[in-house]
Write a protein that holds these residues in place. Structure first.
Motif, PDB file in Angstrom:
ATOM      1  N   PRO A   1       0.816  -1.224   0.000  1.00 17.15           N
ATOM      2  CA  PRO A   1       0.000   0.000   0.000  1.00 17.15           C
ATOM      3  C   PRO A   1       0.854   1.282   0.000  1.00 17.15           C
ATOM      4  N   SER A   2       1.994   1.254   0.693  1.00 12.13           N
ATOM      5  CA  SER A   2       2.908   2.404   0.659  1.00 12.13           C
ATOM      6  C   SER A   2       3.388   2.651  -0.761  1.00 12.13           C
ATOM      7  N   LEU A   3       3.784   1.580  -1.429  1.00 13.01           N
ATOM      8  CA  LEU A   3       4.290   1.706  -2.795  1.00 13.01           C
ATOM      9  C   LEU A   3       3.182   2.112  -3.769  1.00 13.01           C
ATOM     10  N   ARG A   4       1.961   1.662  -3.503  1.00 13.55           N
ATOM     11  CA  ARG A   4       0.836   2.072  -4.348  1.00 13.55           C
ATOM     12  C   ARG A   4       0.624   3.597  -4.236  1.00 13.55           C
ATOM     13  N   SER A   5       0.736   4.153  -3.037  1.00 14.95           N
ATOM     14  CA  SER A   5       0.628   5.610  -2.852  1.00 14.95           C
ATOM     15  C   SER A   5       1.738   6.333  -3.608  1.00 14.95           C
ATOM     16  N   ILE A   6       2.932   5.795  -3.544  1.00 10.72           N
ATOM     17  CA  ILE A   6       4.058   6.388  -4.268  1.00 10.72           C
ATOM     18  C   ILE A   6       3.787   6.366  -5.766  1.00 10.72           C
ATOM     19  N   GLY A   7       3.325   5.232  -6.273  1.00 13.97           N
ATOM     20  CA  GLY A   7       3.043   5.100  -7.699  1.00 13.97           C
ATOM     21  C   GLY A   7       1.924   6.004  -8.191  1.00 13.97           C
ATOM     22  N   LEU A   8       0.995   6.349  -7.314  1.00 13.68           N
ATOM     23  CA  LEU A   8      -0.122   7.222  -7.686  1.00 13.68           C
ATOM     24  C   LEU A   8       0.217   8.704  -7.609  1.00 13.68           C
ATOM     25  N   HIS A   9       1.108   9.084  -6.697  1.00 10.18           N
ATOM     26  CA  HIS A   9       1.286  10.504  -6.410  1.00 10.18           C
ATOM     27  C   HIS A   9       2.677  11.078  -6.660  1.00 10.18           C
ATOM     28  N   LEU A  10       3.708  10.257  -6.633  1.00  9.26           N
ATOM     29  CA  LEU A  10       5.072  10.775  -6.843  1.00  9.26           C
ATOM     30  C   LEU A  10       5.485  10.576  -8.296  1.00  9.26           C
ATOM     31  N   LEU A  11       4.832  11.285  -9.163  1.00  9.65           N
ATOM     32  CA  LEU A  11       5.004  11.082 -10.604  1.00  9.65           C
ATOM     33  C   LEU A  11       6.310  11.635 -11.141  1.00  9.65           C
ATOM     34  N   MET A  12       7.021  12.448 -10.357  1.00  7.57           N
ATOM     35  CA  MET A  12       8.309  13.001 -10.778  1.00  7.57           C
ATOM     36  C   MET A  12       9.480  12.170 -10.256  1.00  7.57           C
ATOM     37  N   LEU A  13       9.188  11.110  -9.524  1.00  6.23           N
ATOM     38  CA  LEU A  13      10.224  10.302  -8.885  1.00  6.23           C
ATOM     39  C   LEU A  13      11.164   9.687  -9.921  1.00  6.23           C
ATOM     40  N   LYS A  14      12.469   9.857  -9.686  1.00 10.52           N
ATOM     41  CA  LYS A  14      13.488   9.296 -10.579  1.00 10.52           C
ATOM     42  C   LYS A  14      14.241   8.150  -9.928  1.00 10.52           C
ATOM     43  N   GLU A  15      14.404   8.206  -8.608  1.00 11.10           N
ATOM     44  CA  GLU A  15      15.125   7.155  -7.897  1.00 11.10           C
ATOM     45  C   GLU A  15      14.383   6.801  -6.613  1.00 11.10           C
ATOM     46  N   LEU A  16      14.269   5.493  -6.369  1.00  8.07           N
ATOM     47  CA  LEU A  16      13.601   4.996  -5.170  1.00  8.07           C
ATOM     48  C   LEU A  16      14.377   3.817  -4.636  1.00  8.07           C
ATOM     49  N   SER A  17      14.581   3.794  -3.326  1.00  7.89           N
ATOM     50  CA  SER A  17      15.199   2.644  -2.675  1.00  7.89           C
ATOM     51  C   SER A  17      14.290   2.145  -1.569  1.00  7.89           C
ATOM     52  N   VAL A  18      13.954   0.863  -1.644  1.00  7.87           N
ATOM     53  CA  VAL A  18      13.214   0.176  -0.584  1.00  7.87           C
ATOM     54  C   VAL A  18      14.039  -1.020  -0.108  1.00  7.87           C
ATOM     55  N   ARG A  19      15.330  -0.899  -0.223  1.00 12.88           N
ATOM     56  CA  ARG A  19      16.253  -1.981   0.133  1.00 12.88           C
ATOM     57  C   ARG A  19      15.983  -2.476   1.550  1.00 12.88           C
ATOM     58  N   GLY A  20      15.834  -3.779   1.696  1.00 12.36           N
ATOM     59  CA  GLY A  20      15.645  -4.383   3.003  1.00 12.36           C
ATOM     60  C   GLY A  20      14.250  -4.242   3.594  1.00 12.36           C
TER      61      GLY A  20
END
Length: 139
Positions: free
Chosen positions: A61-80
């Motif tokens: 659900p966190s990633l779904r929010s990111i995918g819906l609203h952070l449309l300018m995102l170029k780099e994302l790390s969810v390591r670990g």
């Protein structure tokens, strides 16, 4: 949290939330799906976000929010981040059209998606950082 700040947008509790261009939330085990959604809604110009090693705080659900609203995102790390699965990764990859780099290494629940080759669907636009079963870095 370390970030590049611009003028404040709103107050969340007693903390000023600043318009972010780049933010680091790593090792933030208190982060929740709701907090991630608030961040995504209020900081829509975010281009870089590091949520590494947030344990079970970051989920699909966190990633779904990111995918819906952070449309300018170029780099994302969810390591670990142990609750991340292919469903959440695809929500980001399908929603964030500017995304160029996605670190999903050490996300243990992502192994079936990676072994199935889910990341190959996005190989022309996103460089995934993963760790292969033998422990060697794979991209």
């Amino acid at each position: 949290m370390l970030a590049i700040f611009f003028p404040p947008l709103f107050i969340f509790g007693t903390v000023w939330i600043w318009r972010l261009i780049a933010g680091i939330q790593s090792f933030c085990c208190a982060l929740s799906d709701t907090a991630t959604e608030v961040l995504a809604l209020q900081c829509s110009q975010l281009t870089h976000l590091n949520m590494s090693f947030c344990g079970s705080a970051v989920s699909d659900p966190s990633l779904r929010s990111i995918g819906l609203h952070l449309l300018m995102l170029k780099e994302l790390s969810v390591r670990g981040c142990v609750r991340v699965t292919g469903v959440g990764v695809e929500a980001v990859a399908d929603g964030c059209h500017q995304l160029q780099y996605f670190d999903v290494s050490q996300c243990k629940n992502l192994t079936p998606w990676l072994e199935y080759g889910g990341h190959f669907r996005y190989r022309d636009k996103i460089r995934f950082e993963t760790v292969a079963r033998n422990g060697k870095l794979a991209r």
